[in-house]
Design a protein around this motif. Structure first.
Motif, PDB file in Angstrom:
ATOM      1  N   ILE A 141       1.062  -1.051   0.093  1.00 39.01           N
ATOM      2  CA  ILE A 141      -0.080   0.349  -0.004  1.00 39.01           C
ATOM      3  C   ILE A 141       0.890   1.135   0.105  1.00 39.01           C
ATOM      4  O   ILE A 141       0.493   2.081  -0.889  1.00 39.01           O
ATOM      5  CB  ILE A 141      -1.035  -0.310   1.027  1.00 39.01           C
ATOM      6  CG1 ILE A 141      -1.825  -1.045   1.227  1.00 39.01           C
ATOM      7  CG2 ILE A 141      -1.827   1.490   1.041  1.00 39.01           C
ATOM      8  CD1 ILE A 141      -2.518  -0.793   0.165  1.00 39.01           C
ATOM      9  N   LYS A 142       1.701   1.344   0.550  1.00 43.56           N
ATOM     10  CA  LYS A 142       2.901   2.696   0.567  1.00 43.56           C
ATOM     11  C   LYS A 142       3.679   3.170  -0.090  1.00 43.56           C
ATOM     12  O   LYS A 142       3.641   3.916  -0.858  1.00 43.56           O
ATOM     13  CB  LYS A 142       3.710   2.460   1.647  1.00 43.56           C
ATOM     14  CG  LYS A 142       3.668   2.130   3.582  1.00 43.56           C
ATOM     15  CD  LYS A 142       4.771   2.105   3.760  1.00 43.56           C
ATOM     16  CE  LYS A 142       3.601   1.888   6.121  1.00 43.56           C
ATOM     17  NZ  LYS A 142       5.000   1.447   6.277  1.00 43.56           N
ATOM     18  N   THR A 143       3.797   1.640  -0.868  1.00 43.90           N
ATOM     19  CA  THR A 143       4.630   2.047  -2.741  1.00 43.90           C
ATOM     20  C   THR A 143       3.050   2.493  -3.189  1.00 43.90           C
ATOM     21  O   THR A 143       3.994   2.866  -4.340  1.00 43.90           O
ATOM     22  CB  THR A 143       4.946   0.301  -2.657  1.00 43.90           C
ATOM     23  OG1 THR A 143       5.615  -0.421  -1.937  1.00 43.90           O
ATOM     24  CG2 THR A 143       5.451   0.523  -5.094  1.00 43.90           C
ATOM     25  N   LEU A 144       2.569   1.619  -3.290  1.00 44.91           N
ATOM     26  CA  LEU A 144       0.930   1.902  -4.003  1.00 44.91           C
ATOM     27  C   LEU A 144       0.931   3.736  -4.004  1.00 44.91           C
ATOM     28  O   LEU A 144       0.714   4.279  -5.027  1.00 44.91           O
ATOM     29  CB  LEU A 144      -0.514   1.424  -4.318  1.00 44.91           C
ATOM     30  CG  LEU A 144       0.231  -0.304  -4.573  1.00 44.91           C
ATOM     31  CD1 LEU A 144      -0.829  -0.923  -4.473  1.00 44.91           C
ATOM     32  CD2 LEU A 144       0.271  -0.697  -6.366  1.00 44.91           C
ATOM     33  N   GLU A 145       0.352   4.166  -2.876  1.00 46.25           N
ATOM     34  CA  GLU A 145       0.763   5.662  -2.770  1.00 46.25           C
ATOM     35  C   GLU A 145       1.915   6.552  -2.961  1.00 46.25           C
ATOM     36  O   GLU A 145       0.886   7.621  -3.836  1.00 46.25           O
ATOM     37  CB  GLU A 145       0.128   5.627  -1.196  1.00 46.25           C
ATOM     38  CG  GLU A 145      -0.833   4.799  -1.131  1.00 46.25           C
ATOM     39  CD  GLU A 145      -1.227   4.889   0.298  1.00 46.25           C
ATOM     40  OE1 GLU A 145      -0.246   5.624   1.047  1.00 46.25           O
ATOM     41  OE2 GLU A 145      -2.530   4.899   0.958  1.00 46.25           O
ATOM     42  N   SER A 146       2.767   5.714  -3.095  1.00 46.17           N
ATOM     43  CA  SER A 146       3.694   6.632  -3.264  1.00 46.17           C
ATOM     44  C   SER A 146       4.356   7.271  -5.126  1.00 46.17           C
ATOM     45  O   SER A 146       4.671   7.883  -5.216  1.00 46.17           O
ATOM     46  CB  SER A 146       5.395   6.120  -2.190  1.00 46.17           C
ATOM     47  OG  SER A 146       5.671   4.962  -3.184  1.00 46.17           O
ATOM     48  N   CYS A 147       3.522   6.059  -5.305  1.00 45.20           N
ATOM     49  CA  CYS A 147       3.571   6.200  -6.860  1.00 45.20           C
ATOM     50  C   CYS A 147       2.023   6.669  -7.916  1.00 45.20           C
ATOM     51  O   CYS A 147       2.216   6.269  -8.937  1.00 45.20           O
ATOM     52  CB  CYS A 147       3.962   4.337  -7.607  1.00 45.20           C
ATOM     53  SG  CYS A 147       5.877   3.324  -7.219  1.00 45.20           S
ATOM     54  N   ARG A 148       1.635   7.032  -7.024  1.00 47.88           N
ATOM     55  CA  ARG A 148       0.349   7.410  -7.151  1.00 47.88           C
ATOM     56  C   ARG A 148      -0.486   6.130  -8.050  1.00 47.88           C
ATOM     57  O   ARG A 148      -1.630   6.844  -8.774  1.00 47.88           O
ATOM     58  CB  ARG A 148       0.479   8.682  -8.400  1.00 47.88           C
ATOM     59  CG  ARG A 148       1.376   9.939  -8.039  1.00 47.88           C
ATOM     60  CD  ARG A 148       1.977  11.259  -8.810  1.00 47.88           C
ATOM     61  NE  ARG A 148       0.482  12.020  -9.075  1.00 47.88           N
ATOM     62  CZ  ARG A 148      -0.266  11.571 -10.214  1.00 47.88           C
ATOM     63  NH1 ARG A 148       0.666  10.505 -11.403  1.00 47.88           N
ATOM     64  NH2 ARG A 148      -1.349  11.945 -10.706  1.00 47.88           N
ATOM     65  N   TYR A 149      -0.623   5.671  -7.125  1.00 44.37           N
ATOM     66  CA  TYR A 149      -2.071   5.193  -7.543  1.00 44.37           C
ATOM     67  C   TYR A 149      -2.831   4.942  -6.751  1.00 44.37           C
ATOM     68  O   TYR A 149      -3.173   5.545  -5.811  1.00 44.37           O
ATOM     69  CB  TYR A 149      -1.712   3.276  -7.475  1.00 44.37           C
ATOM     70  CG  TYR A 149      -0.594   2.694  -8.642  1.00 44.37           C
ATOM     71  CD1 TYR A 149      -1.444   2.174  -9.715  1.00 44.37           C
ATOM     72  CD2 TYR A 149       0.501   2.862  -8.357  1.00 44.37           C
ATOM     73  CE1 TYR A 149      -0.508   1.442 -10.610  1.00 44.37           C
ATOM     74  CE2 TYR A 149       1.424   1.863 -10.058  1.00 44.37           C
ATOM     75  CZ  TYR A 149       1.228   1.705 -10.624  1.00 44.37           C
ATOM     76  OH  TYR A 149       2.120   1.143 -11.692  1.00 44.37           O
TER      77      TYR A 149
END
Length: 382
Positions: A141-149
């Motif tokens: 989730i942290k990765t998705l949010e940081s990648c603007r998903y």
């Protein structure tokens, strides 16, 4: 006069942990204009099946954690499909989460994603129930949010589609912004497919979900019980009727079999099975495990989750089929504890119990008729 819009090129799809091609078949069934440009898996047996069914797809027998950013970039994909190893999160496993070496490849993907030259438009991930409360999922989730998903999670079972097999799984779909979901819910997991015409979506908040994953509830689900923990406790105090069944267990199964929204087991059985003898349960297994077998008939509308050990092990690996339709289960197990082993075997043989065939298990998992199991699946029973 305006010229018609030019058709969009097919989505370029990267299939990670490709296995025997379940995601690929699902993609085909979706009718989305897409092409799997590469499939990656190191399981040699699964790769044999995949190549047999998708001979024209580039299949890379390589570890995911061994792939570099440049190798990923060269594939130029728009979508990622993936089903990372579930053993670190399954309820009957060690539950080591990110400390399990089998999560290494997934963590590598999360590390690679922000560094890709082109951010994929879509991501679909599947895993077991239990993943939703893991550290690995938090990292995702942290990765998705940081990648603007933007993303949406689900807990779904084949029973949602009327398939009589309980196999509860976690799904997450993600879209690269500005794309969004019209049924977007934040910090919640949808437990059935969204209905645009209904506001009565059954939701489970992640915070409350943590509280429901008790040990007792997990054990009950492994045995295909979809009742709440309170029902499980009350059933445990009831008198055994036969086998290890209480009146509560029997009633629950009867309710499942009376659910007309589910198809019958007979709709998924292999037609024209010439020789069922390789699938009949050996007498020594019948005597040892008769009381714990999950037995279903052809007109039942339920079965428990099939696991990797099915066909080799009996306990907790999946349902078995009663092919003698004119024999009542309760009568066979009457006075079972007081008769000799020879008499028990005579009684049990009347049921004509067998394992489900590989083709039938594939049917219950939603694989289409043109899916070929090839010879490798037959090794489990030969």
């Amino acid at each position: 006069m305006m010229e018609p819009e030019a058709p969009r090129p097919p989505l370029r799809v990267l299939e990670l942990y490709s296995g025997i091609g379940g995601m690929h078949f699902a993609l085909k069934e979706s009718c989305i204009a897409a092409e799997v440009v590469a499939a990656i898996d190191i399981n040699t047996v699964a790769n044999e099946v995949y190549k047999h069914n998708f001979p024209n797809t580039y299949l890379c027998p390589k570890t995911i954690e061994g792939m570099t950013v440049d190798e990923f970039n060269r594939l130029d994909f728009d979508m990622i499909l993936m089903s990372p190893p579930c053993q670190p999160f399954t309820r009957i496993g060690s539950q080591k989460d990110v400390l399990d070496p089998r999560t290494k490849s997934f963590l590598h993907i999360l590390d690679i994603l922000p560094r890709l030259s082109k951010t994929p438009k879509y991501i679909l991930l599947e895993n077991v129930k239990g993943f939703e409360t893991s550290v690995a999922r938090d990292n995702l989730i942290k990765t998705l949010e940081s990648c603007r998903y933007t993303y949406q999670a689900f807990l779904l079972s084949p029973t949602t589609l009327g398939i009589p097999n309980s196999r509860l799984r976690y799904f997450l779909i993600a879209k690269f912004r500005p794309d969004t979901f019209c049924f977007q819910t934040f910090n919640q997991i949808l437990e059935h497919f969204p209905d645009h015409d209904s506001t009565d979506l059954k939701l489970t908040e992640v915070s409350s979900l943590n509280q429901t994953l008790s040990t007792d509830g997990n054990k009950k689900e492994q045995n295909n019980s979809e009742s709440c923990a309170d029902n499980s406790k009350s059933q445990a105090n009831e008198t055994l009727l036969y086998k290890l069944e209480t009146s509560g267990h029997v009633k629950q199964k009867q309710n499942q079999d009376n659910n007309l929204s589910m198809q019958m087991i007979q709709d998924f059985l292999e037609e024209g099975l010439q020789d069922p003898s390789p699938y009949f349960i050996p007498p020594k297994f019948l005597l040892r495990y008769a009381l714990i077998l999950d037995i279903v008939g052809q007109t039942c509308r339920r079965s428990v989750c099939f696991t990797k050990g099915y066909g080799h092990y009996v306990e907790g690996t999946g349902s078995v089929l009663k092919t003698a339709s004119d024999v009542e289960l309760a009568l066979v197990f009457q006075s079972f504890e007081t008769i000799s082993e020879d008499e028990k075997l005579t009684q049990l043989s009347k049921l004509k119990l067998r394992y489900f065939t590989p083709r039938e298990i594939a049917n219950l998992h939603g694989f289409p008729p043109d899916f070929s199991m090839y010879y490798v699946f037959l090794r489990k029973f030969r």
